[in-house]
Motif scaffolding. Structure first.
Motif, mmCIF file in Angstrom:
data_model
loop_
_atom_site.group_PDB
_atom_site.id
_atom_site.type_symbol
_atom_site.label_atom_id
_atom_site.label_comp_id
_atom_site.label_asym_id
_atom_site.label_seq_id
_atom_site.Cartn_x
_atom_site.Cartn_y
_atom_site.Cartn_z
ATOM 1 N N SER A 1 0.794 -1.233 0.000
ATOM 2 C CA SER A 1 0.000 0.000 0.000
ATOM 3 C C SER A 1 0.822 1.277 0.000
ATOM 4 O O SER A 1 0.332 2.331 -0.424
ATOM 5 N N GLY A 2 2.052 1.226 0.515
ATOM 6 C CA GLY A 2 2.832 2.444 0.682
ATOM 7 C C GLY A 2 2.373 3.285 1.863
ATOM 8 O O GLY A 2 2.903 4.372 2.096
ATOM 9 N N ALA A 3 1.392 2.794 2.624
ATOM 10 C CA ALA A 3 0.841 3.536 3.757
ATOM 11 C C ALA A 3 1.627 3.209 5.024
ATOM 12 O O ALA A 3 1.532 2.100 5.553
ATOM 13 N N ASP A 4 2.410 4.175 5.500
ATOM 14 C CA ASP A 4 3.290 3.963 6.650
ATOM 15 C C ASP A 4 2.738 4.634 7.905
ATOM 16 O O ASP A 4 1.948 5.581 7.834
ATOM 17 N N PHE A 5 3.203 4.156 9.049
ATOM 18 C CA PHE A 5 2.874 4.807 10.317
ATOM 19 C C PHE A 5 3.617 6.136 10.414
ATOM 20 O O PHE A 5 4.772 6.253 9.997
ATOM 21 N N SER A 6 2.970 7.128 11.009
ATOM 22 C CA SER A 6 3.631 8.384 11.325
ATOM 23 C C SER A 6 4.416 8.201 12.620
ATOM 24 O O SER A 6 4.183 7.234 13.369
ATOM 25 N N PRO A 7 5.363 9.103 12.935
ATOM 26 C CA PRO A 7 6.094 8.971 14.207
ATOM 27 C C PRO A 7 5.175 8.894 15.419
ATOM 28 O O PRO A 7 5.406 8.096 16.324
ATOM 29 N N SER A 8 4.113 9.698 15.446
ATOM 30 C CA SER A 8 3.201 9.661 16.590
ATOM 31 C C SER A 8 2.452 8.329 16.654
ATOM 32 O O SER A 8 2.175 7.813 17.741
ATOM 33 N N GLN A 9 2.135 7.757 15.502
ATOM 34 C CA GLN A 9 1.481 6.449 15.493
ATOM 35 C C GLN A 9 2.426 5.355 15.962
ATOM 36 O O GLN A 9 2.022 4.432 16.670
ATOM 37 N N TRP A 10 3.686 5.448 15.569
ATOM 38 C CA TRP A 10 4.671 4.492 16.082
ATOM 39 C C TRP A 10 4.734 4.566 17.611
ATOM 40 O O TRP A 10 4.815 3.528 18.296
ATOM 41 N N GLU A 11 4.708 5.782 18.143
ATOM 42 C CA GLU A 11 4.755 5.970 19.597
ATOM 43 C C GLU A 11 3.561 5.293 20.271
ATOM 44 O O GLU A 11 3.709 4.564 21.266
ATOM 45 N N LYS A 12 2.374 5.534 19.735
ATOM 46 C CA LYS A 12 1.157 4.955 20.317
ATOM 47 C C LYS A 12 1.150 3.433 20.172
ATOM 48 O O LYS A 12 0.709 2.722 21.084
ATOM 49 N N LEU A 13 1.628 2.944 19.049
ATOM 50 C CA LEU A 13 1.678 1.502 18.831
ATOM 51 C C LEU A 13 2.635 0.842 19.809
ATOM 52 O O LEU A 13 2.352 -0.242 20.342
ATOM 53 N N ALA A 14 3.761 1.481 20.061
ATOM 54 C CA ALA A 14 4.729 0.937 21.015
ATOM 55 C C ALA A 14 4.113 0.829 22.407
ATOM 56 O O ALA A 14 4.300 -0.179 23.112
ATOM 57 N N VAL A 15 3.361 1.836 22.814
ATOM 58 C CA VAL A 15 2.701 1.815 24.124
ATOM 59 C C VAL A 15 1.692 0.670 24.182
ATOM 60 O O VAL A 15 1.634 -0.083 25.165
ATOM 61 N N ALA A 16 0.885 0.541 23.117
ATOM 62 C CA ALA A 16 -0.142 -0.512 23.080
ATOM 63 C C ALA A 16 0.472 -1.900 23.102
ATOM 64 O O ALA A 16 -0.022 -2.807 23.803
ATOM 65 N N MET A 17 1.558 -2.094 22.343
ATOM 66 C CA MET A 17 2.181 -3.415 22.283
ATOM 67 C C MET A 17 2.935 -3.742 23.572
ATOM 68 O O MET A 17 2.984 -4.893 24.002
ATOM 69 N N LYS A 18 3.502 -2.729 24.192
ATOM 70 C CA LYS A 18 4.200 -2.948 25.462
ATOM 71 C C LYS A 18 3.217 -3.390 26.529
ATOM 72 O O LYS A 18 3.515 -4.292 27.342
ATOM 73 N N ALA A 19 2.032 -2.776 26.530
ATOM 74 C CA ALA A 19 1.017 -3.100 27.537
ATOM 75 C C ALA A 19 0.565 -4.552 27.435
ATOM 76 O O ALA A 19 0.246 -5.176 28.449
ATOM 77 N N LYS A 20 0.525 -5.092 26.202
ATOM 78 C CA LYS A 20 0.071 -6.470 26.002
ATOM 79 C C LYS A 20 1.235 -7.463 25.879
ATOM 80 O O LYS A 20 1.020 -8.639 25.616
ATOM 81 N N LYS A 21 2.458 -6.974 26.035
ATOM 82 C CA LYS A 21 3.658 -7.805 25.920
ATOM 83 C C LYS A 21 3.683 -8.532 24.570
ATOM 84 O O LYS A 21 3.961 -9.735 24.482
#
Length: 358
Positions: free
Chosen positions: A138-158
């Motif tokens: 798709s060429g559709a990438d995460f923005s830096p702020s989305q990467w930040e939010k994704l990291a928080v979400a994934m860390k919470a669920k291990k």
């Protein structure tokens, strides 16, 4: 070309490379991915082994996870639409794949709500395949702020990230394209990162890739190395040497490295300019119907055009413009001589509102 000349003068032999790859090449490759001054690399927590390009590094990573007790019964999550090899690669090693929606065709961007919802639904310890940049297809990438939010979400669920880094340097700079990976590594994630030099070095046929594993502790990293060494030895013994030697020559020489980065920046700019030119030709000059924003909101080689399968078939039959029936194009195929023809054909086949397939 300069690296080839240097390698020819060195008259290197044709012996097998070390099972896990030449240490100097691996160090250079890791510093391209994690950064030249990466404290993570200096910590000794990163294990790097050569693999058979990006596909081979993903396979090796998936195989490693499937043989690791902590991942027994865990599933691999893949955002769709996705590179067609992910599902068979993980299924091949006995890992079940769960898909979720990555791309929103109505906006031409990441469907981030769906991504976050997938992290909430996933069991603890699940594997998430993340494309670091220039999302294929798709060429559709995460923005830096989305990467930040994704990291928080994934860390919470291990959750466990597996990064596919096939296009570093083609979306923006080498550093910008590695933003997500470096963010996750610096936040203390254990992860795998699959690196390919097929695209950014043009060494498609030489199959130059590296698998990097980031561990919590240095002693764990040494065990990971030994496990990967065994898997490589049992499966393909060692990776091709020629391409990795070329990459190492370039990355070991300041002048050649700068020349490479300059050429890479030229390629990246051409891709961005092609997007702007096609969008302007369609929207500004020809007043094309529909929403063509995906051309500008995507990065790298690929993007989806708002076309249905019938329109794609007509483009091929009447105008000799060939693409996948989901409307994905390779932006690199555009140039000044064919841009007008492509835009004209797109306008003709989209005379009525299209129905995107995705």
């Amino acid at each position: 070309m300069k690296a080839k000349q240097i390698l020819a003068q060195q008259d290197a032999n044709h012996d097998y490379e070390v099972t896990t790859g030449n240490a100097k090449f691996l160090n250079n490759a890791a510093r391209v991915l994690f950064g030249s001054n990466s404290s993570i690399l200096d910590s000794g927590k990163v294990t790097s082994v050569q693999a058979i390009s990006g596909t081979g590094s993903i396979h090796l990573g998936a195989l490693f996870l499937s043989k690791t007790a902590a991942f027994n019964g865990k599933k691999a999550y893949v955002g769709t639409p996705a590179w067609g090899n992910y599902v068979p690669l993980f299924n091949l090693v006995g890992l079940e794949v769960v898909t979720y929606k990555h791309y929103d065709a109505s906006t031409g961007k990441v469907d981030f709500d769906s991504v976050l919802e997938a992290t909430k639904k996933a069991d603890e310890g699940s594997i998430f395949v993340l494309q670091g940049c220039c999302h294929n297809p798709s060429g559709a990438d995460f923005s830096p702020s989305q990467w930040e939010k994704l990291a928080v979400a994934m860390k919470a669920k291990k959750l466990f990230p597996l990064f596919d880094m096939a296009y570093q340097g083609l979306g923006a700079s080498l550093d910008e394209d590695a933003y997500g990976l470096r963010l996750f590594a610096n936040k203390g994630f254990e992860l795998l990162a699959c690196q390919s030099f097929s695209k950014n070095f043009g060494l498609y046929g030489e199959r130059v890739g590296v698998l990097h594993a980031v561990s919590e502790e240095k002693d764990v990293a040494s065990k990971v190395y030994e496990r990967l060494r065994c898997l490589i030895r049992w499966e393909f013994s060692s990776s091709p040497a020629y391409g990795s030697r070329l990459v190492d020559i370039v990355l070991s020489d300041d002048k050649l490295r700068q020349d490479w980065q300059t050429e890479l920046a030229t390629i990246q700019k051409r891709l961005a300019d092609n997007r702007k030119a096609l969008h302007a030709e369609l929207v500004d000059k020809r007043k094309a119907q529909g929403n063509w924003s995906s051309i500008l909101s995507s990065n790298g080689l690929f993007c989806f055009l708002p076309l249905n399968p019938q329109q794609c078939e007509r483009l091929a039959a009447e105008f000799h413009i060939h693409m996948l029936q989901n409307g994905r194009i390779n932006v690199a195929g555009l140039n000044q001589s064919n841009l007008g023809h492509v835009a004209s054909a797109l306008v003709k086949v989209t005379g009525s509102p299209s129905s995107p397939r995705l």
